[in-house]
Each structure stands twice: as structure tokens, then as C-alpha cells.
Write a protein that holds these residues in place. Structure first.
Motif, PDB file in Angstrom:
ATOM      1  N   LYS A   1       0.830  -1.209   0.000  1.00 28.82           N
ATOM      2  CA  LYS A   1       0.000   0.000   0.000  1.00 28.82           C
ATOM      3  C   LYS A   1       0.861   1.255   0.000  1.00 28.82           C
ATOM      4  CE  LYS A   1      -3.362   2.478   2.822  1.00 28.82           C
ATOM      5  NZ  LYS A   1      -4.180   2.464   4.033  1.00 28.82           N
ATOM      6  N   TYR A   2       1.924   1.255   0.819  1.00 34.01           N
ATOM      7  CA  TYR A   2       2.778   2.433   0.939  1.00 34.01           C
ATOM      8  C   TYR A   2       3.989   2.372   0.009  1.00 34.01           C
ATOM      9  CZ  TYR A   2       0.003   2.917   5.152  1.00 34.01           C
ATOM     10  OH  TYR A   2      -1.026   3.035   6.029  1.00 34.01           O
ATOM     11  N   GLN A   3       3.975   1.377  -0.925  1.00 33.90           N
ATOM     12  CA  GLN A   3       5.003   1.256  -1.953  1.00 33.90           C
ATOM     13  C   GLN A   3       6.388   1.101  -1.344  1.00 33.90           C
ATOM     14  OE1 GLN A   3       4.529   4.641  -4.512  1.00 33.90           O
ATOM     15  NE2 GLN A   3       2.578   3.961  -5.321  1.00 33.90           N
ATOM     16  N   LEU A   4       6.481   0.197  -0.372  1.00 29.68           N
ATOM     17  CA  LEU A   4       7.755  -0.098   0.262  1.00 29.68           C
ATOM     18  C   LEU A   4       8.297  -1.415  -0.281  1.00 29.68           C
ATOM     19  CD1 LEU A   4       6.792   0.827   3.932  1.00 29.68           C
ATOM     20  CD2 LEU A   4       7.918   2.264   2.251  1.00 29.68           C
ATOM     21  N   SER A   5       9.582  -1.636  -0.079  1.00 30.97           N
ATOM     22  CA  SER A   5      10.200  -2.859  -0.584  1.00 30.97           C
ATOM     23  C   SER A   5       9.732  -4.067   0.226  1.00 30.97           C
ATOM     24  CB  SER A   5      11.724  -2.741  -0.496  1.00 30.97           C
ATOM     25  OG  SER A   5      12.116  -2.523   0.842  1.00 30.97           O
ATOM     26  N   GLU A   6       9.739  -5.242  -0.440  1.00 34.19           N
ATOM     27  CA  GLU A   6       9.288  -6.456   0.210  1.00 34.19           C
ATOM     28  C   GLU A   6      10.331  -6.962   1.202  1.00 34.19           C
ATOM     29  OE1 GLU A   6       8.332  -9.351  -2.683  1.00 34.19           O
ATOM     30  OE2 GLU A   6       6.630  -8.242  -3.522  1.00 34.19           O
ATOM     31  N   SER A   7       9.861  -7.708   2.190  1.00 33.23           N
ATOM     32  CA  SER A   7      10.742  -8.268   3.205  1.00 33.23           C
ATOM     33  C   SER A   7      10.941  -9.752   2.927  1.00 33.23           C
ATOM     34  CB  SER A   7      10.140  -8.073   4.598  1.00 33.23           C
ATOM     35  OG  SER A   7      10.856  -8.814   5.558  1.00 33.23           O
ATOM     36  N   PRO A   8      12.176 -10.213   2.743  1.00 33.20           N
ATOM     37  CA  PRO A   8      12.407 -11.653   2.516  1.00 33.20           C
ATOM     38  C   PRO A   8      11.915 -12.512   3.676  1.00 33.20           C
ATOM     39  CG  PRO A   8      14.360 -10.358   1.987  1.00 33.20           C
ATOM     40  CD  PRO A   8      13.405  -9.441   2.665  1.00 33.20           C
ATOM     41  N   LYS A   9      12.020 -11.992   4.887  1.00 38.41           N
ATOM     42  CA  LYS A   9      11.560 -12.746   6.053  1.00 38.41           C
ATOM     43  C   LYS A   9      10.060 -12.982   5.986  1.00 38.41           C
ATOM     44  CE  LYS A   9      11.874 -12.751  11.099  1.00 38.41           C
ATOM     45  NZ  LYS A   9      12.345 -11.995  12.284  1.00 38.41           N
ATOM     46  N   ASP A  10       9.300 -11.938   5.624  1.00 38.97           N
ATOM     47  CA  ASP A  10       7.851 -12.095   5.495  1.00 38.97           C
ATOM     48  C   ASP A  10       7.499 -13.044   4.353  1.00 38.97           C
ATOM     49  OD1 ASP A  10       7.548 -10.403   7.573  1.00 38.97           O
ATOM     50  OD2 ASP A  10       7.045  -8.636   6.376  1.00 38.97           O
TER      51      ASP A  10
ATOM     52  N   GLY B   1       8.269   5.264   5.889  1.00 37.82           N
ATOM     53  CA  GLY B   1       9.397   4.358   6.072  1.00 37.82           C
ATOM     54  C   GLY B   1       9.928   4.480   7.485  1.00 37.82           C
ATOM     55  N   ARG B   2      10.312   3.342   8.069  1.00 36.38           N
ATOM     56  CA  ARG B   2      10.714   3.348   9.471  1.00 36.38           C
ATOM     57  C   ARG B   2      12.151   3.821   9.672  1.00 36.38           C
ATOM     58  NH1 ARG B   2       6.894   1.030  12.523  1.00 36.38           N
ATOM     59  NH2 ARG B   2       5.402  -0.359  11.529  1.00 36.38           N
ATOM     60  N   SER B   3      13.015   3.608   8.706  1.00 34.61           N
ATOM     61  CA  SER B   3      14.428   3.965   8.867  1.00 34.61           C
ATOM     62  C   SER B   3      14.668   5.396   8.405  1.00 34.61           C
ATOM     63  CB  SER B   3      15.308   3.001   8.068  1.00 34.61           C
ATOM     64  OG  SER B   3      16.650   3.415   8.099  1.00 34.61           O
ATOM     65  N   GLY B   4      15.023   6.273   9.348  1.00 34.24           N
ATOM     66  CA  GLY B   4      15.276   7.665   8.994  1.00 34.24           C
ATOM     67  C   GLY B   4      16.473   7.837   8.077  1.00 34.24           C
ATOM     68  N   TRP B   5      17.499   7.008   8.266  1.00 36.95           N
ATOM     69  CA  TRP B   5      18.696   7.148   7.439  1.00 36.95           C
ATOM     70  C   TRP B   5      18.453   6.640   6.020  1.00 36.95           C
ATOM     71  CZ3 TRP B   5      21.656  10.516   9.448  1.00 36.95           C
ATOM     72  CH2 TRP B   5      21.766  10.622  10.831  1.00 36.95           C
ATOM     73  N   VAL B   6      17.686   5.568   5.878  1.00 42.26           N
ATOM     74  CA  VAL B   6      17.337   5.092   4.534  1.00 42.26           C
ATOM     75  C   VAL B   6      16.511   6.156   3.812  1.00 42.26           C
ATOM     76  CG1 VAL B   6      16.042   3.359   3.242  1.00 42.26           C
ATOM     77  CG2 VAL B   6      17.484   2.660   5.163  1.00 42.26           C
TER      78      VAL B   6
ATOM     79  N   TYR C   1       0.337  11.733   8.371  1.00 44.40           N
ATOM     80  CA  TYR C   1       1.340  10.673   8.197  1.00 44.40           C
ATOM     81  C   TYR C   1       2.578  11.022   9.014  1.00 44.40           C
ATOM     82  CZ  TYR C   1       3.957  13.585   4.828  1.00 44.40           C
ATOM     83  OH  TYR C   1       4.674  14.585   4.224  1.00 44.40           O
ATOM     84  N   ARG C   2       3.380   9.985   9.276  1.00 44.94           N
ATOM     85  CA  ARG C   2       4.649  10.153   9.987  1.00 44.94           C
ATOM     86  C   ARG C   2       5.801  10.101   8.995  1.00 44.94           C
ATOM     87  NH1 ARG C   2       6.018   5.893  13.743  1.00 44.94           N
ATOM     88  NH2 ARG C   2       4.573   4.541  12.623  1.00 44.94           N
ATOM     89  N   GLU C   3       6.870  10.821   9.327  1.00 47.03           N
ATOM     90  CA  GLU C   3       8.049  10.797   8.465  1.00 47.03           C
ATOM     91  C   GLU C   3       9.303  10.854   9.321  1.00 47.03           C
ATOM     92  OE1 GLU C   3       8.827  11.820   4.087  1.00 47.03           O
ATOM     93  OE2 GLU C   3       8.339  13.671   5.138  1.00 47.03           O
ATOM     94  N   HIS C   4      10.280   9.995   8.979  1.00 46.48           N
ATOM     95  CA  HIS C   4      11.582   9.976   9.637  1.00 46.48           C
ATOM     96  C   HIS C   4      12.630  10.359   8.601  1.00 46.48           C
ATOM     97  CE1 HIS C   4       9.858   7.680  13.047  1.00 46.48           C
ATOM     98  NE2 HIS C   4       9.144   7.110  12.098  1.00 46.48           N
ATOM     99  N   LEU C   5      13.400  11.386   8.919  1.00 49.91           N
ATOM    100  CA  LEU C   5      14.491  11.817   8.046  1.00 49.91           C
ATOM    101  C   LEU C   5      15.731  12.041   8.895  1.00 49.91           C
ATOM    102  CD1 LEU C   5      12.957  14.358   5.499  1.00 49.91           C
ATOM    103  CD2 LEU C   5      13.830  12.084   5.033  1.00 49.91           C
ATOM    104  N   GLY C   6      16.696  11.149   8.764  1.00 52.53           N
ATOM    105  CA  GLY C   6      17.919  11.296   9.541  1.00 52.53           C
ATOM    106  C   GLY C   6      17.636  11.312  11.020  1.00 52.53           C
TER     107      GLY C   6
END
Length: 740
Positions: free
Chosen positions: A107-116, A265-270, A299-304
């Protein structure tokens, strides 16, 4: 001692015999049906398990295969079944969680997780979700009257038996017995509702419905759950599966958790790397608009190192400002603060918080925000605006085309507008003119404008990185930023020294008291002496740095919009002419009599806000869009998406100063129209400290331009914009000035 040793030696053998006998009794209790056989030694063994020599024969170690009794095989088989069942249940739970994550990743156009992906593959790629999770993915569709139509719900009902996909059922398992777990699945597919309803018969224990692994006779119970199916992370099942919206209400109808707010996205650095790679900093306003369109009004946003919650609706912004407290906080521009600390400069109100901020701000308000202060500096702004129009008139007559008195000139007005903004700011703040409208403006002033532009351009990338680290390694970006600030402070120090000398001379001759001449904001602050010289220097420098681009750039947009909307331009001009004629030289009366002039500024800042966000840190927990926002969270009101939202303004892309009229606010939606829709200068106690200077400066210049020139543009296409720390055009628009 010898006697004791002999006694111990004589008792050693009986104790061993007793130990072996006790061990054998335990074995008999543990295996009552098993006949325990022991190998006898060559001399034979007695009933007590000891040979004739009194020693216990050596027996080989026991093995569970193949001589264990049948009861052990049965017991181990039950344990194995329980283990497999637990593994299947855990795999199902992991697959359910993976399916939910896969749904929102898509839905949020994020990359897939191999673990999932592995979790989903372990159950065959098909998962039956519980009711509470299914409601999130498949919001229940309602009839037109908002009610539940039972008849239509059961139309097309198909009844069949099946097993839920994703659960492992062994084909070789033993037939069901009262001591084994039993479950039957019936699936009703309600085509009209586009959901799957799973009916499961579970074993009931003494403490309610639960899965039984054996040992307790089950009681039949009916469990009905709405199950949305996710296969390989994709939704299945009609229109309900196509819906990707997430309802505002929580599972129990209450407020949703902070973690459930949609995010980029959860990772601010990514995210920061993506921003740099895709050059999103220059299009930050467009990124916000696209994200709101994709994720909804919050929405929430993490940047650095930064994390924020972004909102855009006036109702949410109103709730945010109600919780800002007595000492409102906004995002600290850490690169600016680090420069002050490393250069040992005092901080102005822009970088302060708490009681210290409030004390300084109240003193500054008296000189830049109060009505009495506005009346004092309005003539200074009008003087600079009239000089600008005289300079522009000479330029049109000298370089324009057409007959005498009707000449027109097409030009880029941005350099002249920057000089106007700097000249006006210096006149109001320092109380002196610096001669930027002469044929050869000073190189010092040009360097100051360049330094302000460089400072604004280098600020956004530094916001999301540790400035101390960049300072330590000598990063070129930080060096440019610090050098720009150094030049701004050098320019301000020179002006402050001149102002101090003028004040000293005025006090000596007492001419100031006799003549009542206005000495500018700097002179007023020095005269009253309520702020230290360091604090005056810090605040005056911030006013100067923030008063050039933030005024010149909106004027470019305003001239462009008036030029491509000739009907609007003519309405504003007629109102300005009438007001100017009736005012009789009273500047305040002239501005108050032309509300369309002020509406032009507000409409320009609605479409092209100087600052793209207004930030606050609520002092208490609040609820926005039915999401819980903890106290101390940075929340940003995003002004560019707000000003162009069809949910807030009717025909939002139309330039219409009339929508800001006092008697009616045409073209606005929602209750309390007009509230928290125009926030270009912020709101409340922490609004822009130079707001009154900027508003009157822009209105007076537009008034004199409209009285002297007709504006037009060669192309009516939208201006492409870019974002440094402020919003500005990628290429300055070319305006045609025609004499009236």
C-alpha cells in the motif's frame, strides 16, 4: 580410626544393594506393564538384583529403540503431534503478521521483506486472517442508507466444507478421538458483502473456548470470524480486497495507537539517502502533497535525526495550536544554533524557547508588532516603495519600447525586488538608507544578499545531519553555511556600531527628544536599554537575515499572478485608487480601505507559502484524525498541500483575493471558514516576529506599482517552484511593466 574404617567398609555393600532395590522400585512404578529384564552374570543374579559375590552386575545402557514398551511409543507420538500442532499454529500466526505487513508495504510502496516472504511460503502462500485483522484490510461495505441489509447479505450464499489454506493437516494422522484436537471449518462466501466468513468448531475446555491438545473431552462451540484472505502479500476477494484505506477507528472503535499512523518508512537514514538520491529536498513541498494524496490527511516521516507527524487539515491544525502552551516550541534550526554556539554569539528569539524566549519576545513585540510601532515605521516603508517605483519608471522610460508616456518593458524584476527588500529592512531596523536604488549599488550590499541566499540554500541538508560532526570533519557544506552566517553578522555589526554612534550623538545634543525623529527598531531598543547589547545584536541580525528573501520572493509570485489574471488586477487597482484618493495621505487608512490588496498577499502566500511548514510540540497528549499523539511530538502543519487542497478551498488553483474578504470568505469549505487556513506567518505568540514589517512592506509596494503600471506576462503557464529553506521559483518570472 581403624575401627571406623572397618565399619564403613562393612556397610558399603549393604548400602549399594539398598540403592539398587530402591531404583528398581521406581522403575516398576514408572513402567507398571513392563517386565524388566536384566542380564545375569555368569554366576547368576538373585532376586535383589545382586550376584552371589554381592556385586551389582554391569548392564548395558538403556535404549529407547527397539525394546521400549508400546506405551512409550504412544506417549512419544502424542508429544510429536503436539509439537507439530504448535509449530503449525506458530507458523500461522507468523504468516498472519507477515500478510499484514506485506499488505501495508504494498500500500505504501515499500520494498518487500524476505523474512515475510518466507513466512508466507511456509504456509503455502495463503493465509486466513482473524476478524479483527480482516476489518482493517476489508472495511465492511455499507448500503446506501448506511445500514445493514440482512437480505442482500445472504443473496448468492454458497455453503460448503473446506479446510483453511495455510494450515498443515497430516494425511496420516490417527482418526479423531476424545483425547485429540478436532476442528471443522465451514466457509460461507457472501458475494454481496465481498468477505469470507469462517465458521470453526473448536474444542471447549473448562475455562472457555480454547484449542485442546488432548486429555479433556471437548464440548462443541461455534466460532464465526470474518476472514480476509491474503495470498503472497496480496489481497483476494472482490471489491473488498481492492480497498486499501485504513479506517480511523481502532479495532474496538477507540483511538488508534501512535504506531498505527501511516508512515513513509521506518528507517530515517534510509529515507534520508532516498531524499538525497532523488533530490527531494528541492521538491519537498511536492513530496508532501503527493504523500498526503497517497496516505491521507496525516502521516509520519523519519528523516535522519528528525521525526515528525505531518498534518494539513484546518481542524487538526486548530487542535495542535490549542495544545501549544504558554511557551510554544517549534523546530530548532540546529545548524543556526551550532553556529551561534561555536562563534559564541547570543541567540535571538528565533532560536530560544521557554521563559527566556517569552521575556525577549514581549520586549520585541513593542517595537515591531504593536499598532503604535507600525504607525512609526510605515512612513519609512512608504518612502522606500515610492523610490523603487521612481527607479522602475526611469528604467522603463530608458529601456522600454513604445511611444512616449506609454512605454513598456519586459524584465526579470527579482534583482530589483531583492534590493528593495534589503533597503526597506535596513531603513526600518537600522534607521538608515544604504542607497541600493542608485546607478551603482554598493558591493557590500550585494555580498549581504548573496550571503543570505547561501545561508538559506545550505540550511535544509544540514537539518538532518549532526552539525557538530560536520564541523569536526570540516565538511564543505558546513564551511559554506558558517561563512555565510559570518558575513551576515559582520554586516550587522557594522550597522549596529553606526546606530550606536548616532544614538550617542543624539543624546549629547538632545535633538532626538526635541524633534521626535524615529531611529528605527535598533535605536528604540538601545534607547530603552531593556535588552543587553548582545541580545539586541542577535535579534536584529535574525530580523535582517529573515527579512530579505522572505519578502522579495512572494512579491515575484504576486506580480506574476496579477499579470496572468488581468481581471483580478483591474479590480484590485480600482479599489486601491479609490482608497488612496480618500485617505488623503494617511497610509494606514489607505491600506485599510483596500482589502483586496491584503487579500492579494494572502492569496499569494496560500499558493506559494514562503515557509512550507509550521511546527509545534504539544505540551499534552492530543488526538488528530483519531490517532493518539504523545506530548512532545513534533507536529508539522504543511502549508503547500493545505493551500492547494480541494477539501479546504473551492477551486483551489484559482487566484482570487476576494475569497479573503472580511464580510464573506468565498470559496472556503468547512465549519469556521477562514480559521487556520492562512498560516504563512505562523500563529499565536510564536508567529513571525517581522510579520507587520513584511505585510506592510509588500502591500505598499504593490499599491504604488498598481497605481503606476499595468502588469502582464508572456506565458500563463504555472511557475515551476523549488524549495531551499523557503519556496521560490526555479526560474524568476519575466513581467511586462506598461506605463499607465
Amino acid at each position: 580410626m581403624d575401627t571406623v574404617a572397618r565399619v564403613k567398609k562393612s556397610l558399603r555393600t549393604p548400602i549399594r544393594k539398598l540403592t539398587k532395590c530402591v531404583s528398581r522400585v521406581k522403575e516398576r512404578k514408572l513402567y507398571p506393564r513392563c517386565r524388566i529384564r536384566r542380564r545375569r552374570s555368569r554366576g547368576g543374579a538373585g532376586k535383589g538384583g545382586c550376584n552371589r559375590s554381592g556385586r551389582t552386575p554391569q548392564t548395558p545402557p538403556r535404549t529407547s529403540h527397539p525394546k521400549d514398551p508400546p506405551i512409550i511409543f504412544s506417549y512419544q507420538a502424542d508429544l510429536e503431534k503436539e509439537r507439530k500442532l504448535r509449530e503449525a499454529m506458530n507458523a500461522q500466526k507468523n504468516a498472519e503478521r507477515a500478510a499484514m505487513r506485506a499488505h501495508f508495504r504494498k500500500k505504501y510502496q515499500l520494498s518487500e521483506s524476505p523474512k515475510d516472504t518466507n513466512h508466507l511460503r511456509s504456509v503455502g502462500g495463503r493465509v486466513s486472517l482473524p476478524h479483527e485483522l480482516s476489518k482493517i484490510i476489508h472495511p465492511e461495505t455499507k448500503t446506501k442508507d448506511g445500514g445493514f441489509n440482512l437480505l442482500s447479505a445472504f443473496q448468492g450464499l454458497s455453503f460448503g466444507t473446506t479446510t483453511l489454506p495455510g494450515r498443515n493437516h497430516s494425511k496420516t494422522s490417527a482418526p479423531p478421538t476424545p483425547a485429540t484436537y478436532r476442528r471443522t471449518h465451514l466457509v460461507w462466501t457472501m458475494r454481496s458483502m465481498n468477505i469470507h466468513v469462517t465458521v470453526g468448531v473448536r474444542a471447549r475446555g473448562p475455562c472457555g473456548s480454547r484449542n485442546m491438545l488432548g486429555g479433556v473431552a471437548p464440548q462443541r462451540g461455534l466460532c464465526v470470524t470474518a476472514a480476509g484472505t491474503v495470498a503472497h502479500g496480496k489481497l483476494e476477494g472482490g471489491k473488498g480486497a481492492e480497498s486499501t484505506g485504513v479506517g480511523k477507528k481502532g479495532i474496538d472503535g477507540g483511538v488508534r495507537r501512535f504506531e498505527e499512523i501511516p508512515h513513509t518508512g521506518r528507517s530515517g537514514w534510509v529515507n534520508l539517502v532516498k531524499f538525497w538520491r532523488e533530490d527531494r529536498f528541492r521538491q519537498l513541498h511536492k513530496h508532501m502533497e503527493r504523500t498526503f494524496n497517497a496516505l491521507g490527511p496525516i502521516y509520519r516521516e523519519h528523516l535522519g535525526t528528525h521525526s515528525s507527524v505531518n498534518i494539513m487539515l484546518p481542524s487538526d491544525i486548530a487542535e495542535l495550536f490549542r495544545s501549544e502552551g504558554l511557551h510554544p516550541r517549534r523546530m530548532t534550526l540546529q545548524p543556526w544554533a551550532t553556529h551561534r554556539e561555536t562563534r559564541q554569539h547570543s541567540k535571538g528569539v528565533f532560536l530560544k524557547n521557554g521563559e527566556e524566549w517569552r521575556a525577549d519576545r514581549l520586549l520585541l513585540n513593542k517595537e515591531v508588532m504593536m499598532s503604535a510601532a507600525v504607525r512609526r515605521f510605515l512612513p519609512l516603508l512608504d518612502e522606500v516603495a515610492m523610490d523603487f517605483c521612481r527607479m522602475l519608471r526611469r528604467k522603463v522610460e530608458r529601456e522600454g519600447r513604445g511611444e512616449e508616456g506609454k512605454r513598456s518593458l519586459t524584465m526579470d524584476p527579482s534583482p530589483d525586488l531583492f534590493r528593495f527588500a534589503l533597503e526597506a529592512s535596513c531603513h526600518v531596523i537600522y534607521g538608515e538608507r544604504i542607497g541600493l536604488f542608485s546607478s551603482s549599488p554598493s558591493l557590500e550590499s550585494q555580498k549581504f544578499i548573496w550571503a543570505v541566499e547561501r545561508m538559506l540554500a545550505t540550511t535544509p541538508p544540514l537539518l538532518y545531519l549532526p552539525p557538530r560532526l560536520l564541523l569536526h570533519i570540516g565538511a564543505p557544506l558546513w564551511t559554506q553555511h558558517a561563512s555565510a552566517w559570518d558575513h551576515i553578522f559582520t554586516h550587522a555589526e557594522a550597522r549596529i556600531q553606526r546606530g550606536y554612534q548616532r544614538l550617542f550623538q543624539t543624546r549629547g545634543s538632545e535633538a532626538g527628544a526635541a524633534g521626535g525623529q524615529y531611529t528605527g527598531v535598533l535605536g528604540q531598543l538601545m534607547e530603552k536599554g531593556q535588552l543587553s547589547l548582545d541580545l539586541i545584536k542577535a535579534n536584529v541580525t535574525e530580523l535582517m537575515a529573515g527579512g530579505v528573501d522572505t519578502t522579495a520572493v512572494p512579491l515575484q509570485f504576486a506580480l506574476f499572478e496579477l499579470g496572468r489574471n488581468p481581471e483580478v488586477q483591474e479590480r484590485v487597482r480600482q479599489q486601491v485608487r479609490a482608497s488612496w484618493a480618500q485617505a488623503g495621505g494617511d497610509l494606514q487608512k489607505a491600506l485599510q480601505g483596500a482589502p483586496l490588496l491584503k487579500g492579494t498577499i494572502k492569496e499569494t502566500l496560500r499558493l506559494y507559502p514562503v515557509g512550507t511548514t509550521v511546527q509545534r510540540y504539544p505540551i499534552k497528549d492530543i488526538v488528530l484524525q483519531n490517532y493518539h499523539i504523545p506530548a512532545g511530538t513534533m507536529v508539522q502543519a504543511c502549508l503547500y498541500p493545505l493551500g492547494r487542497s480541494a477539501d479546504v478551498f473551492e477551486d483551489p488553483l484559482r487566484f482570487d483575493p476576494g475569497r479573503w474578504g472580511s464580510s464573506r470568505e468565498e470559496g472556503q469549505k468547512g465549519e469556521g471558514a477562514g480559521a487556520f487556513r492562512s498560516l504563512a506567518f505562523g500563529f499565536g505568540a510564536r508567529q513571525c516576529v517581522g510579520r507587520r514589517i513584511a505585510e506592510n512592506e509588500m502591500q505598499l509596494l504593490l499599491m504604488h506599482i498598481l497605481l503606476s503600471f499595468h502588469l502582464s506576462v508572456s506565458s500563463s503557464e504555472d511557475i515551476k517552484t523549488t524549495c531551499t529553506l523557503i519556496l521560490q521559483p526555479e526560474t524568476p518570472p519575466r513581467i511586462t511593466f506598461s506605463q499607465l
